[in-house]
Design an enzyme around this catalytic site. Structure first.
Site, PDB file in Angstrom:
ATOM      1  N   HIS A  31       0.849  -1.189   0.000  1.00  0.00           N
ATOM      2  CA  HIS A  31       0.000   0.000   0.000  1.00  0.00           C
ATOM      3  C   HIS A  31       0.886   1.240   0.000  1.00  0.00           C
ATOM      4  CE1 HIS A  31      -3.532  -2.453   0.754  1.00  0.00           C
ATOM      5  NE2 HIS A  31      -2.816  -3.102   1.656  1.00  0.00           N
ATOM      6  N   THR A  88      12.915  -8.090   2.869  1.00  0.00           N
ATOM      7  CA  THR A  88      12.494  -6.868   2.182  1.00  0.00           C
ATOM      8  C   THR A  88      13.382  -6.514   0.999  1.00  0.00           C
ATOM      9  OG1 THR A  88      13.801  -5.524   3.712  1.00  0.00           O
ATOM     10  CG2 THR A  88      11.483  -5.904   4.299  1.00  0.00           C
TER      11      THR A  88
END
Length: 198
Positions: free
Chosen positions: A114, A165
């Site tokens: 998002h 990540t």
């Protein structure tokens, strides 16, 4: 724009999640429900469900319930893989899983994201998405999360509970939050034959 064709591409996107056809996810939800509630003594029926769910599937892929995904058609296996209990694959972009991959229980592969800026995140349905690639021979430990845009290199091991990540090179042990390379895998990691009991 054909939105379903766009999300099948091996490149990321930013789009309004409300524009993604709901029926595409509805099919995956039905098939995941059927698989998760299937008779464990009927592997043929389970394989038939998974053949209809995944974009690329082989009978040498072993999936344990419960399993959930967004679309299924964006998940591509190259050969043997074991996906253990309670895994979630958010395949808003393609997920490529190589041969001889072990995915521990509770692992999340999350292409979806998002906006960072709260105004965009809270006042719109914007979604970001990046593909995930798990190369041959990778082992992802229990309860790890792999984020969108990540490639995990051939033969590497991700320690349990890690949050991946960024890309991980081949042939290493990596762990942590965020996941970092700890060391290379060497011959010293090989189990001695005399230790193997059966």
């Amino acid at each position: 724009m054909d939105i379903l064709s766009r999300i099948k591409e091996d490149k990321g996107f930013v789009g309004n999640a409300m524009h993604i056809p709901r029926e595409a996810q509805a099919k995956a939800r039905r098939l995941c429900w059927k698989f998760n509630n299937s008779d464990p003594d009927d592997p043929k029926a389970q394989r038939d469900i998974l053949m209809r769910l995944f974009g690329t599937y082989y009978s040498s892929v072993y999936l344990m319930p419960s399993f959930r995904c967004d679309f299924g058609f964006n998940i591509h296996f190259k050969g043997f893989a074991l996906v253990n209990y309670n895994c979630v694959f958010l395949d808003t972009s393609p997920i490529h899983i190589g041969r001889s991959v072990l995915i521990g229980p509770g692992v999340v592969l999350a292409c979806a994201g998002h906006p960072i800026h709260s105004e965009q995140r809270c006042s719109s349905a914007l979604e970001t998405s990046e593909p995930i690639t798990i190369e041959d021979g990778v082992w992802i430990g229990a309860n790890s999360t792999v984020c969108g845009g990540v490639t995990i290199g051939e033969g590497s091991v991700i320690g349990a509970g890690s949050v991946v990540t960024s890309d991980i090179p081949k042939g290493v042990i990596a762990a942590g939050v965020p996941c970092k390379v700890l060391r290379e895998i060497t011959e010293a990691d090989r189990i001695a034959p005399e230790r193997i009991e059966f």
